[in-house]
Enzyme design. Structure first.
Site, mmCIF file in Angstrom:
data_model
loop_
_atom_site.group_PDB
_atom_site.id
_atom_site.type_symbol
_atom_site.label_atom_id
_atom_site.label_comp_id
_atom_site.label_asym_id
_atom_site.label_seq_id
_atom_site.Cartn_x
_atom_site.Cartn_y
_atom_site.Cartn_z
ATOM 1 N NE ARG A 89 20.162 -14.743 49.309
ATOM 2 C CZ ARG A 89 21.211 -15.390 48.786
ATOM 3 N NH1 ARG A 89 21.081 -16.577 48.264
ATOM 4 N NH2 ARG A 89 22.396 -14.826 48.828
ATOM 5 N NE ARG A 128 32.489 -15.752 48.349
ATOM 6 C CZ ARG A 128 31.269 -15.948 48.841
ATOM 7 N NH1 ARG A 128 30.894 -17.138 49.254
ATOM 8 N NH2 ARG A 128 30.402 -14.947 48.941
HETATM 9 P P1 AMP Z 1 24.766 -16.146 46.596
HETATM 10 O O1 AMP Z 1 25.782 -16.805 45.727
HETATM 11 O O2 AMP Z 1 23.846 -17.129 47.256
HETATM 12 O O3 AMP Z 1 25.379 -15.191 47.583
HETATM 13 O O4 AMP Z 1 23.828 -15.278 45.631
HETATM 14 C C1 AMP Z 1 24.350 -14.207 44.854
HETATM 15 C C2 AMP Z 1 23.234 -13.251 44.468
HETATM 16 O O5 AMP Z 1 22.259 -13.942 43.693
HETATM 17 C C3 AMP Z 1 22.460 -12.666 45.636
HETATM 18 O O6 AMP Z 1 23.075 -11.518 46.189
HETATM 19 C C4 AMP Z 1 21.120 -12.348 44.976
HETATM 20 O O7 AMP Z 1 21.199 -11.167 44.183
HETATM 21 C C5 AMP Z 1 20.946 -13.520 44.018
HETATM 22 N N1 AMP Z 1 20.246 -14.645 44.679
HETATM 23 C C6 AMP Z 1 20.736 -15.887 44.935
HETATM 24 N N2 AMP Z 1 19.827 -16.661 45.533
HETATM 25 C C7 AMP Z 1 18.720 -15.891 45.682
HETATM 26 C C8 AMP Z 1 17.435 -16.117 46.263
HETATM 27 N N3 AMP Z 1 17.119 -17.302 46.826
HETATM 28 N N4 AMP Z 1 16.538 -15.095 46.252
HETATM 29 C C9 AMP Z 1 16.845 -13.896 45.679
HETATM 30 N N5 AMP Z 1 18.037 -13.607 45.132
HETATM 31 C C10 AMP Z 1 18.976 -14.603 45.127
#
Ligand code: AMP
Length: 195
Positions: A89, A128
């Protein structure tokens, strides 16, 4: 091996489409969001460090994410390949992933990015949130922060892969099956490029 980065803003359908790719191609799913939620649920040290960032819809610091993926990759030996969902990310994460995979001599085949307009993303995330139980799916301000963070911090990662000629942009609006067909075509193109 087929190592795919499935990319797109929150609510783009990365999780849904990952499941279909996993079934068809026998890939391993590495979702950093899922891994963090597991740590949160288990109350680990990492979970405690990540919680505040996740609750606010901000990115967890790179080093925590990279170390977690490093650990996860060490226990992985699926020879079919891996689908990375929600990672990388940031540019430092993308560079770290290349290094980690170089050690395994299994580079990223390419990135597949899902394009979905913001109003549709917000509608999907709110929908969701009714069943996911995720606090970050149920609060309009948090959703807005996540979309903003995506634009400013995450979108440059697409350029990282695009300039290396391993990037496919897909229209992420339509039925789940239609979008999946587009993704499969993109996978085939990336495999051709990778040789
Ligand atoms: P997601 O399920 O991918 O939307 O991730 C949920 C939350 O986890 C995000 O809003 C971030 O706070 C954290 N997160 C997940 N993946 C990452 C990543 N690659 N880098 C930084 N934070 C992450």
């Amino acid at each position: 091996m087929l190592n795919i980065v499935l990319f797109g803003p929150p609510g783009a359908g990365k999780g849904t489409q990952s499941q279909k790719l996993i079934e068809e191609f026998g890939l391993t799913h590495i979702s950093t969001g899922d891994l963090f939620r597991k740590h949160l649920g288990e109350g680990t040290e990492l979970g405690k460090k990540a919680r505040a960032f996740m609750d606010e819809g901000r990115l967890v610091p790179d080093q925590l994410v990279i170390d977690m993926v490093d650990d996860r990759l060490r226990e992985e030996n699926n020879l079919q390949g891996i689908i990375f969902d929600g990672f990388p990310r940031t540019i430092p994460q993308a560079k770290a992933l290349d290094e980690l995979l170089n050690q395994k001599e299994t580079p990223i085949t390419g990135m597949i990015a899902l394009s979905v307009p913001d109003d549709e993303l917000i509608a999907r995330i709110v929908e969701r949130g009714k069943t996911s139980g995720r606090a970050d799916d149920q609060d309009k301000a948090k959703i807005a922060t996540r979309l903003q963070v995506y634009q400013t911090e995450t979108l440059p990662v697409a350029t990282y892969y695009e300039t290396q000629g391993r990037y496919e942009l897909i229209d992420g609006v339509g039925s789940i099956d239609n979008i999946y067909e587009r993704i499969k075509e993109a996978v085939a193109r990336l495999q051709n490029i990778a040789g």
